[in-house]
Design a protein around this motif. Structure first.
Motif, PDB file in Angstrom:
ATOM      1  N   THR A 200      33.378  42.643  42.099  1.00 29.49           N
ATOM      2  CA  THR A 200      32.351  42.687  43.154  1.00 29.49           C
ATOM      3  C   THR A 200      30.928  42.632  42.606  1.00 29.49           C
ATOM      4  O   THR A 200      29.981  42.512  43.382  1.00 29.49           O
ATOM      5  CB  THR A 200      32.478  43.971  43.998  1.00 29.49           C
ATOM      6  N   ASN A 201      30.766  42.721  41.297  1.00 27.91           N
ATOM      7  CA  ASN A 201      29.420  42.792  40.711  1.00 27.91           C
ATOM      8  C   ASN A 201      28.780  41.414  40.698  1.00 27.91           C
ATOM      9  O   ASN A 201      29.235  40.508  40.013  1.00 27.91           O
ATOM     10  CB  ASN A 201      29.495  43.363  39.291  1.00 27.91           C
ATOM     11  N   LYS A 202      27.674  41.266  41.425  1.00 27.06           N
ATOM     12  CA  LYS A 202      27.005  39.974  41.532  1.00 27.06           C
ATOM     13  C   LYS A 202      25.588  39.977  40.955  1.00 27.06           C
ATOM     14  O   LYS A 202      24.914  38.963  40.959  1.00 27.06           O
ATOM     15  CB  LYS A 202      26.918  39.554  43.007  1.00 27.06           C
ATOM     16  N   SER A 203      25.161  41.127  40.444  1.00 23.56           N
ATOM     17  CA  SER A 203      23.748  41.224  40.092  1.00 23.56           C
ATOM     18  C   SER A 203      23.480  41.400  38.607  1.00 23.56           C
ATOM     19  O   SER A 203      22.452  40.953  38.106  1.00 23.56           O
ATOM     20  CB  SER A 203      23.099  42.394  40.847  1.00 23.56           C
ATOM     21  N   ASP A 204      24.378  42.052  37.895  1.00 25.19           N
ATOM     22  CA  ASP A 204      24.119  42.375  36.493  1.00 25.19           C
ATOM     23  C   ASP A 204      24.600  41.236  35.612  1.00 25.19           C
ATOM     24  O   ASP A 204      25.790  41.039  35.423  1.00 25.19           O
ATOM     25  CB  ASP A 204      24.842  43.679  36.112  1.00 25.19           C
ATOM     26  N   ASN A 205      23.680  40.482  35.044  1.00 29.32           N
ATOM     27  CA  ASN A 205      24.039  39.330  34.226  1.00 29.32           C
ATOM     28  C   ASN A 205      24.759  39.718  32.942  1.00 29.32           C
ATOM     29  O   ASN A 205      25.341  38.879  32.275  1.00 29.32           O
ATOM     30  CB  ASN A 205      22.783  38.524  33.876  1.00 29.32           C
ATOM     31  N   GLN A 206      24.679  40.997  32.576  1.00 27.58           N
ATOM     32  CA  GLN A 206      25.354  41.438  31.367  1.00 27.58           C
ATOM     33  C   GLN A 206      26.852  41.643  31.577  1.00 27.58           C
ATOM     34  O   GLN A 206      27.616  41.685  30.632  1.00 27.58           O
ATOM     35  CB  GLN A 206      24.732  42.747  30.862  1.00 27.58           C
ATOM     36  N   ASP A 207      27.253  41.746  32.823  1.00 31.64           N
ATOM     37  CA  ASP A 207      28.659  41.941  33.120  1.00 31.64           C
ATOM     38  C   ASP A 207      29.372  40.593  33.198  1.00 31.64           C
ATOM     39  O   ASP A 207      28.741  39.560  33.427  1.00 31.64           O
ATOM     40  CB  ASP A 207      28.839  42.674  34.453  1.00 31.64           C
ATOM     41  N   PRO A 208      30.707  40.579  33.013  1.00 29.51           N
ATOM     42  CA  PRO A 208      31.446  39.323  33.124  1.00 29.51           C
ATOM     43  C   PRO A 208      31.267  38.700  34.505  1.00 29.51           C
ATOM     44  O   PRO A 208      31.012  39.387  35.499  1.00 29.51           O
ATOM     45  CB  PRO A 208      32.900  39.754  32.900  1.00 29.51           C
ATOM     46  N   ALA A 209      31.386  37.379  34.572  1.00 27.22           N
ATOM     47  CA  ALA A 209      31.271  36.682  35.845  1.00 27.22           C
ATOM     48  C   ALA A 209      32.397  37.111  36.772  1.00 27.22           C
ATOM     49  O   ALA A 209      33.481  37.477  36.336  1.00 27.22           O
ATOM     50  CB  ALA A 209      31.326  35.175  35.610  1.00 27.22           C
ATOM     51  N   ILE A 210      32.137  37.060  38.076  1.00 22.38           N
ATOM     52  CA  ILE A 210      33.173  37.374  39.049  1.00 22.38           C
ATOM     53  C   ILE A 210      34.336  36.415  38.848  1.00 22.38           C
ATOM     54  O   ILE A 210      34.141  35.205  38.736  1.00 22.38           O
ATOM     55  CB  ILE A 210      32.600  37.256  40.478  1.00 22.38           C
ATOM     56  N   PRO A 211      35.555  36.904  38.759  1.00 23.86           N
ATOM     57  CA  PRO A 211      36.709  36.041  38.491  1.00 23.86           C
ATOM     58  C   PRO A 211      36.824  34.912  39.512  1.00 23.86           C
ATOM     59  O   PRO A 211      36.696  35.125  40.723  1.00 23.86           O
ATOM     60  CB  PRO A 211      37.892  37.006  38.601  1.00 23.86           C
ATOM     61  N   ASP A 212      37.069  33.705  39.017  1.00 25.96           N
ATOM     62  CA  ASP A 212      37.107  32.533  39.898  1.00 25.96           C
ATOM     63  C   ASP A 212      38.319  31.648  39.627  1.00 25.96           C
ATOM     64  O   ASP A 212      38.289  30.449  39.893  1.00 25.96           O
ATOM     65  CB  ASP A 212      35.825  31.710  39.753  1.00 25.96           C
ATOM     66  N   GLY A 213      39.386  32.238  39.098  1.00 30.40           N
ATOM     67  CA  GLY A 213      40.572  31.457  38.772  1.00 30.40           C
ATOM     68  C   GLY A 213      41.679  31.622  39.792  1.00 30.40           C
ATOM     69  O   GLY A 213      41.494  32.199  40.877  1.00 30.40           O
ATOM     70  N   LEU A 214      42.860  31.112  39.435  1.00 29.12           N
ATOM     71  CA  LEU A 214      44.049  31.214  40.270  1.00 29.12           C
ATOM     72  C   LEU A 214      45.132  31.982  39.528  1.00 29.12           C
ATOM     73  O   LEU A 214      45.139  32.044  38.289  1.00 29.12           O
ATOM     74  CB  LEU A 214      44.583  29.826  40.643  1.00 29.12           C
ATOM     75  N   VAL A 215      46.062  32.564  40.289  1.00 23.74           N
ATOM     76  CA  VAL A 215      47.213  33.274  39.739  1.00 23.74           C
ATOM     77  C   VAL A 215      48.440  32.852  40.542  1.00 23.74           C
ATOM     78  O   VAL A 215      48.387  32.771  41.772  1.00 23.74           O
ATOM     79  CB  VAL A 215      47.035  34.806  39.798  1.00 23.74           C
ATOM     80  N   THR A 216      49.544  32.591  39.840  1.00 24.20           N
ATOM     81  CA  THR A 216      50.790  32.190  40.493  1.00 24.20           C
ATOM     82  C   THR A 216      51.847  33.279  40.337  1.00 24.20           C
ATOM     83  O   THR A 216      52.051  33.816  39.247  1.00 24.20           O
ATOM     84  CB  THR A 216      51.331  30.875  39.896  1.00 24.20           C
ATOM     85  N   PHE A 217      52.507  33.612  41.432  1.00 20.81           N
ATOM     86  CA  PHE A 217      53.609  34.575  41.462  1.00 20.81           C
ATOM     87  C   PHE A 217      54.875  33.809  41.854  1.00 20.81           C
ATOM     88  O   PHE A 217      54.937  33.235  42.936  1.00 20.81           O
ATOM     89  CB  PHE A 217      53.343  35.686  42.476  1.00 20.81           C
ATOM     90  N   GLU A 218      55.877  33.796  40.985  1.00 13.91           N
ATOM     91  CA  GLU A 218      57.072  32.992  41.233  1.00 13.91           C
ATOM     92  C   GLU A 218      58.335  33.823  41.081  1.00 13.91           C
ATOM     93  O   GLU A 218      58.587  34.409  40.029  1.00 13.91           O
ATOM     94  CB  GLU A 218      57.116  31.809  40.265  1.00 13.91           C
ATOM     95  N   ARG A 219      59.109  33.869  42.141  1.00 16.05           N
ATOM     96  CA  ARG A 219      60.403  34.548  42.116  1.00 16.05           C
ATOM     97  C   ARG A 219      61.480  33.533  41.755  1.00 16.05           C
ATOM     98  O   ARG A 219      61.555  32.448  42.357  1.00 16.05           O
ATOM     99  CB  ARG A 219      60.707  35.179  43.471  1.00 16.05           C
TER     100      ARG A 219
END
Length: 540
Positions: free
Chosen positions: A259-278
């Motif tokens: 949720t952090n959008k302001s502190d440039n020292q923190d990692p970027a907000i996650p923007d990837g995908l995740v797959t769950f497969e049964r």
């Protein structure tokens, strides 16, 4: 279990040469740098995701290809085959009495977005739309966190409003039905990390009210719990209560990151995908173990290192409960639960994954690691942020794949030495290891802690399943040097003598027969195998 502090550079095994079939020198373990990782299979992993039984919650074309993640628009349903999302509750239940359940939820969460919230405000908000549980739910662990650990993490007054806003984004971020991954179905779900964080924010605020019923006759009795109410709850043992507070440190760090959008020292907000497969493999398609002609594949074994760190890029085995996540939202703190706190995105699988059957596994591709921790069970603690610099495939999934396979729980350790139980464990391991992408398997003492498994037997079972699946193995014995030495010696003897999986299976059955009829102390498993293949102890 310890995951080392965040590194400035990714350290991965990137050997492009085939590792299968190349044997180490006698007395030495196979070099881990030669084991195959996901980066060696980039071509296979970059293939189109869309296939039968795979639900993708984002638009692939043209948005994703242009670098923008947009929720896929669909038509919501409320039925037994899909997740029942809280904002759909009123229409499905045909309730016409204002205000609706979602209206009450929204009002409570909107109040939290105004800031300056105490832990008591969080409790008040949650209980306003979960009033049926007012006599059952407690928030002692959450209050303990607020009293003793809040000062260390310092920004709870800013974080709670951001989490509430994230939870309220549910109708905008989840715009198509999420299928339930039910038993005996080969199904997959791919979603964005933002969608996962929104669902987990709703789980934190306990908005999945229809999932609170855990009675034997309830609709979701065969599913894990998803609301965080049990994580907030009191424990009679003060030590367990303190452990829950440490769990909450990992959870709040995760939400701070997403949720952090302001502190440039923190990692970027996650923007990837995740797959769950049964994955389910029917009985007729499982190996006939006594007929297997394959010999064991390469083994790297070490008492040092861990599945999560040194096994980076391999298929990482999660020592799972058949209810995915085990006691992650309760008092559990062994390998599975600790992994879920390192990578909280895994928790969302509890929302849609039914209890695993004996012929099933769950594979999760692309999750991010957020925290490193120290300790195990009673000594567990959250240590700090983990800077995950893992490379990604074309679908922005990290080159990290985890497979959840549940070992049998032997209340009586003697019960594991039967043909039926050995075959069950072989089949379970094979289901987890089977696949077209033949990365090495990173594993260890699967089912050998609270479930009382024999580590020497479980090692052979996993090596046999890996051989039939065509994959090398990296095995970490969690500091047990003698065990590592014994397994390595046994692996060397079996490979030098070209013992097939089928012959080894027959030897295991022989051991079970001897074990059952022994009146005194039974013969050691590895000693019996050495005797049967004509390998004398003094030659080791």
């Amino acid at each position: 279990m310890v995951l080392k502090p965040a590194l400035s550079k990714c350290t991965m095994n990137t050997s492009a040469a085939s590792s299968l079939g190349t044997k180490p020198k006698p007395g030495s373990t196979y070099p881990i740098k030669n084991l195959k990782t996901m980066q060696d299979f980039a071509t296979e992993l970059n293939q189109p995701l869309l296939k039968k039984g795979h639900t993708i919650l984002i638009d692939q074309i043209p948005c994703f290809q242009s670098g923008v993640i947009v929720s896929h628009q669909g038509t919501h349903v409320w039925d037994s085959h899909h997740v029942k999302l809280p904002h759909l509750y009123v229409s499905a239940s045909r309730s016409h009495s204002p205000p609706s359940h979602w209206d009450v939820t929204c009002r409570a969460l909107h109040n939290l977005t105004k800031g300056n919230n105490s832990i008591g405000d969080v409790q008040t908000a949650i209980m306003s739309y979960n009033s049926n549980n007012k006599d059952r739910w407690t928030f002692d662990a959450l209050f303990l966190y607020g009293r003793h650990l809040h000062a260390k993490d310092s920004n709870l007054h800013l974080l709670i409003p951001n989490m509430a806003k994230l939870a309220l984004d549910l109708p905008d971020l989840i715009t198509q039905p999420i299928p339930l991954l039910r038993q005996q179905q080969n199904l997959a779900i791919t979603m964005s990390q933002q969608q996962i964080s929104c669902l987990l924010a709703n789980a934190f605020f306990c908005t999945f009210s229809h999932r609170n019923d855990t009675k034997p006759s309830s609709e979701y009795v065969n599913f894990p719990t998803i609301n965080f109410s049990s994580l907030f709850a009191d424990e009679k043992d003060p030590a367990k209560l303190a452990q829950k507070a440490q769990k909450l440190r990992a959870i709040f760090h995760y939400f701070n990151t997403v949720t952090n959008k302001s502190d440039n020292q923190d990692p970027a907000i996650p923007d990837g995908l995740v797959t769950f497969e049964r994955t389910s493999i029917q009985k007729s398609q499982l190996p006939k173990w006594k007929k297997q002609k394959k010999t064991l594949t390469n083994l790297h074994i070490s008492p040092e290192g861990s599945i999560e760190h040194e096994g980076t890029g391999m298929l990482q085995v999660e020592f799972a409960s058949n209810y995915i996540g085990g006691g992650v939202l309760g008092s559990g703190l062994v390998q599975e639960e600790i992994l879920f706190f390192m990578s909280p995105e895994l928790i969302v699988a509890r929302l849609f994954t039914e209890k695993l059957a004996d012929n099933e596994c769950l594979k999760i591709t692309g999750p991010q690691m957020y925290s490193f921790t120290s300790g195990y069970s009673k000594t567990f603690s959250w240590v700090g942020p983990y800077n995950d610099c893992m490379k990604r495939d074309n679908w922005k999934r990290r080159y990290r794949q985890i497979v959840a396979i549940d070992a049998l729980d032997f209340k009586n350790p003697k019960d594991q030495y039967t043909k039926e139980n050995i075959k069950r464990e072989l089949n379970k391991a094979f289901v987890g290891f089977h696949g077209d992408v033949k990365t090495a398997i990173a594993t260890g003492n699967w089912g050998c802690g609270a479930f009382n498994g024999d580590p020497k037997l479980k090692a052979l079972i996993q090596l046999m399943a890996a051989a039939v699946a065509g994959r090398d193995v990296a095995y970490f014995t969690a500091g047990n040097k003698e065990l590592a030495k014994e397994i390595q010696r046994m692996h060397e003897i079996l490979t030098i003598n070209k013992v097939t999986v089928g012959k080894l299976y027959k030897l295991l059955k022989k051991f079970c027969g001897n074990y059952t009829h022994e009146s005194g102390s039974p013969i050691d498993l590895y000693k019996l195998i050495r005797e049967k293949i004509g390998q004398k102890d003094n030659l080791l």
